[in-house]
Write a protein that holds these residues in place. Structure first.
Motif, mmCIF file in Angstrom:
data_model
loop_
_atom_site.group_PDB
_atom_site.id
_atom_site.type_symbol
_atom_site.label_atom_id
_atom_site.label_comp_id
_atom_site.label_asym_id
_atom_site.label_seq_id
_atom_site.Cartn_x
_atom_site.Cartn_y
_atom_site.Cartn_z
ATOM 1 N N GLN A 143 -0.470 47.753 9.582
ATOM 2 C CA GLN A 143 -1.856 47.362 9.421
ATOM 3 C C GLN A 143 -2.659 47.945 8.236
ATOM 4 O O GLN A 143 -3.349 47.336 7.448
ATOM 5 N N GLU B 197 -4.265 45.545 5.178
ATOM 6 C CA GLU B 197 -5.529 45.572 4.881
ATOM 7 C C GLU B 197 -5.877 45.723 3.419
ATOM 8 O O GLU B 197 -6.627 45.428 2.767
ATOM 9 N N GLN C 261 -10.483 33.330 8.642
ATOM 10 C CA GLN C 261 -9.913 34.036 9.535
ATOM 11 C C GLN C 261 -8.771 33.493 10.333
ATOM 12 O O GLN C 261 -7.818 34.382 10.679
ATOM 13 N N SER D 86 -10.015 36.157 15.560
ATOM 14 C CA SER D 86 -10.197 36.973 14.656
ATOM 15 C C SER D 86 -9.015 38.103 14.429
ATOM 16 O O SER D 86 -8.278 38.447 15.353
ATOM 17 N N LEU D 87 -9.114 38.406 13.176
ATOM 18 C CA LEU D 87 -8.268 39.435 12.835
ATOM 19 C C LEU D 87 -8.391 40.732 13.558
ATOM 20 O O LEU D 87 -7.668 41.325 13.959
ATOM 21 N N LYS D 88 -9.701 40.990 13.933
ATOM 22 C CA LYS D 88 -9.994 42.294 14.553
ATOM 23 C C LYS D 88 -9.553 42.035 16.096
ATOM 24 O O LYS D 88 -8.834 43.076 16.559
ATOM 25 N N GLU D 89 -9.648 40.917 16.610
ATOM 26 C CA GLU D 89 -9.235 40.913 17.966
ATOM 27 C C GLU D 89 -7.598 40.677 17.933
ATOM 28 O O GLU D 89 -6.806 41.277 19.089
ATOM 29 N N ILE E 245 -5.539 42.525 15.771
ATOM 30 C CA ILE E 245 -5.365 43.882 15.657
ATOM 31 C C ILE E 245 -5.500 44.774 17.088
ATOM 32 O O ILE E 245 -4.680 45.497 17.291
ATOM 33 N N ASN E 246 -6.698 44.319 17.584
ATOM 34 C CA ASN E 246 -6.622 45.241 18.938
ATOM 35 C C ASN E 246 -5.738 44.888 19.913
ATOM 36 O O ASN E 246 -5.186 45.725 20.857
#
Length: 225
Positions: free
Chosen positions: A171, A175, A186, A212-215, A217-218
């Motif tokens: 990660q 980033e 996205q 999304s990228l956030k989702e 990663i989570n």
């Protein structure tokens, strides 16, 4: 020694003085009590010497907001990869509301070592050519001097990234490269991130189809735990 009558008159005189003193004390206490009550009823009374300002709330009440901002330390730069430094500097300028004409003096003051030597040379060279060193020009010159060579293709590097170690390391590298590219949607970022994950992680979260990228990663973090 005076007569009993004289002694009584003397005592009466002394008692009168004491009584008058007690009355003055009582009046003073009453005045102080009134001041305390007023202050308790108006705790937000404006004081021009106070460091807070007041903002009206939606319900008509007064909301106290501190006017003192947190003190941020300006990042220093000595000549390594300027990507992270520029990110921190931009965050500092945005948070502090730094004026455009203050950016170059502030940033150049925090250059060290090789970077400071470069700046001393640049500030002597460009003005002789009649060029004003504004923030945009400063960024271009510093990036040209200390940034990665033009032959490095960060878009290609990001598209080929693979998880070889821990998820945290993957990660972090993702980033880092993501900060050096632009124009990626996205959907493209999610697809690239998912495609670079180890099979045991990606296979377990692909069914959730993160948007999304956030989702993504989570989900990867939950799968990795």
């Amino acid at each position: 020694m005076g007569t009993n009558k004289e002694c009584i008159e003397h005592l009466k005189s002394r008692l009168g003085v004491v009584h008058a003193g007690l009355q003055r004390m009582e009046e003073a206490i009453n005045r102080l009590s009134s001041i305390v009550i007023v202050n308790q009823e108006n705790p937000t009374q404006e004081n021009p010497n106070h460091d807070n300002y007041h903002q009206e709330g939606d319900n008509g009440g007064r909301q106290i907001i501190s006017s003192k901002t947190a003190r941020l330390e300006f990042p220093r730069f000595s000549g390594d990869d300027p990507t992270v430094w520029f990110n921190h500097v931009e965050q500092f300028f945005e948070y502090q509301g730094t004026a455009e004409h203050q950016k170059v003096p502030m940033a150049s003051y925090h250059l060290e070592g090789e970077a400071n030597q470069w700046w001393q040379w640049l500030r002597k060279t460009l003005p002789k050519e009649g060029q004003v060193i504004l923030w945009e020009r400063f960024q271009e010159e510093l990036w040209a001097r200390f940034g990665p060579s033009g032959c490095e293709d960060f878009d290609e590097a990001l598209s080929r990234i693979k998880q070889l170690g821990t998820l945290r390391d993957y990660q972090r590298e993702f980033e880092k490269l993501g900060n050096k590219v632009s124009g990626w949607t996205q959907k493209a970022l999610v697809g690239t991130f998912m495609g670079g994950l180890k099979a045991e992680i990606s296979d377990g979260i692909r069914m959730f189809k993160p948007k999304s990228l956030k989702e993504a990663i989570n989900l990867a973090r939950m799968r990795d735990e």
